[in-house]
Design an enzyme around this catalytic site. Structure first.
Site, PDB file in Angstrom:
ATOM      1  N   SER A 183       0.865  -1.187   0.000  1.00  0.00           N
ATOM      2  CA  SER A 183       0.000   0.000   0.000  1.00  0.00           C
ATOM      3  C   SER A 183       0.897   1.231   0.000  1.00  0.00           C
ATOM      4  O   SER A 183       1.501   1.568   1.024  1.00  0.00           O
ATOM      5  CB  SER A 183      -0.905   0.013   1.237  1.00  0.00           C
ATOM      6  OG  SER A 183      -1.794  -1.078   1.196  1.00  0.00           O
ATOM      7  N   LYS A 219      -7.225   1.653  -2.490  1.00  0.00           N
ATOM      8  CA  LYS A 219      -6.749   1.249  -1.164  1.00  0.00           C
ATOM      9  C   LYS A 219      -6.732   2.433  -0.202  1.00  0.00           C
ATOM     10  O   LYS A 219      -7.097   2.302   0.975  1.00  0.00           O
ATOM     11  CB  LYS A 219      -5.358   0.629  -1.256  1.00  0.00           C
ATOM     12  CG  LYS A 219      -4.768   0.207   0.098  1.00  0.00           C
ATOM     13  CD  LYS A 219      -5.661  -0.802   0.815  1.00  0.00           C
ATOM     14  CE  LYS A 219      -5.186  -1.082   2.246  1.00  0.00           C
ATOM     15  NZ  LYS A 219      -3.941  -1.843   2.316  1.00  0.00           N
ATOM     16  N   LYS A 241       0.660   5.710   8.103  1.00  0.00           N
ATOM     17  CA  LYS A 241       1.277   5.926   6.788  1.00  0.00           C
ATOM     18  C   LYS A 241       0.227   6.042   5.702  1.00  0.00           C
ATOM     19  O   LYS A 241       0.295   6.924   4.825  1.00  0.00           O
ATOM     20  CB  LYS A 241       2.253   4.772   6.492  1.00  0.00           C
ATOM     21  CG  LYS A 241       2.893   4.792   5.119  1.00  0.00           C
ATOM     22  CD  LYS A 241       2.189   3.910   4.089  1.00  0.00           C
ATOM     23  CE  LYS A 241       2.193   2.456   4.476  1.00  0.00           C
ATOM     24  NZ  LYS A 241       1.571   1.613   3.418  1.00  0.00           N
TER      25      LYS A 241
END
Length: 294
Positions: free
Chosen positions: A96, A171, A239
């Protein structure tokens, strides 16, 4: 069967690789500071010196790495995957990472005559072990069709969203929804506890109504049982929300609830809790409420 290079054998990568291996595929990886799981080695995993060696040995290379810099390094550093690719090979990045950087990575790989698919996943360690991951892919139709038989060994809900980078966009959207739902469940359970109700019984009552969700079911149970061993670490979700907020700035887009949830993640990391499962976000709200759980 296919020879697959799999780089990134961590919490998610190991069970994903095991599912490929159990289906009969031959796996290779490159040396890393942490040795691969014994089960993978017993199943025939070959450990080569560099990512370039992996790319030379494999028809398809899969990456499952923590963040954009690690993907860039594995792909393009000296002895990286790119230096070992030849025409017709396929790189699948299931990490990701940044959608913008993904587009740049894909262009570089395609210029070498290979193909590229970004295919980030959702479902956590549980989904990785059960081969029920949701897989959001970006790439050409032909590359996706080539990758799909492997995806079907690792996941159930598999969607080609668009071209390279679009899987990562999906995502990021997923991580916004998950983070905000974790925050909502955390707030609800802290409210219940501070009001003197049993949060476990409140959760059971909510599971039968319109508030029911997968987050309430799985992460709500973790919050109540205090089982915060990581399926997906807070620092990784932090993140992902950074990617969302950076993208939003570039689009002149306001994401106020994402920003506030990110502040809660920041507070967790500041308290040394970045390695907890993201359901541990409830601890940040408990601190704000001066609420101690035995």
């Amino acid at each position: 069967m296919t020879t697959i290079g799999f780089i990134g054998l961590g919490i998610m990568g190991t069970p994903m690789a095991l599912n490929l291996q159990k289906a009969g595929h031959s796996l290779t990886t490159s040396k890393h500071r942490k040795a691969p799981a014994k089960e993978l080695l017993d199943g025939g995993l070959k450990v080569l010196d560099t990512p370039a060696d992996v790319a030379k040995a494999a028809e398809i290379v899969i990456l499952m790495l923590p963040d954009t810099p690690q993907v860039k390094d594995v792909l393009f550093a000296e002895n990286g995957v790119a230096s070992g690719l030849s025409e017709g090979k396929l790189v699948i990045d299931m990490s990701s990472i940044s959608p913008i950087e993904t587009k740049a990575f894909a262009r570089k790989i395609r210029d070498l005559g290979a193909e590229y698919v970004d295919a980030p996943v959702s479902g956590g360690e549980v989904g990785a072990k059960a081969a029920t991951l949701t897989i959001m892919a970006g790439g050409s139709q032909a590359a996706f069709e080539r990758a799909k038989p492997l995806f079907e060994l690792m996941g159930k809900n598999i969607t080609l969203v668009g071209d390279c980078g679009d899987g990562q966009v999906a995502k990021v959207a997923n991580q916004i929804i998950v983070a905000l739902n974790i925050a909502a469940v955390s707030e609800a359970l802290v409210f219940a506890a501070k009001a003197g109700a049993d949060p476990a019984r409140v959760r059971s009552a909510l599971m039968g109504g319109f508030a029911s969700s997968r987050i309430l079911e799985v992460h709500g149970e973790r919050m109540i049982k205090r089982t915060f061993d990581p399926g997906f670490r807070i620092e990784l979700h932090q993140k992902d929300l950074n990617l969302a907020l950076e993208g939003a700035r570039g689009l002149s887009l306001a994401l106020p609830n994402t920003a506030s949830t990110q502040q809660l993640f920041h507070s967790m990391v500041a308290n040394g809790e970045g390695g907890l499962d993201h359901s541990g976000l409830v601890r940040a709200l408990e601190r704000l409420a001066n609420h101690t759980v035995a």
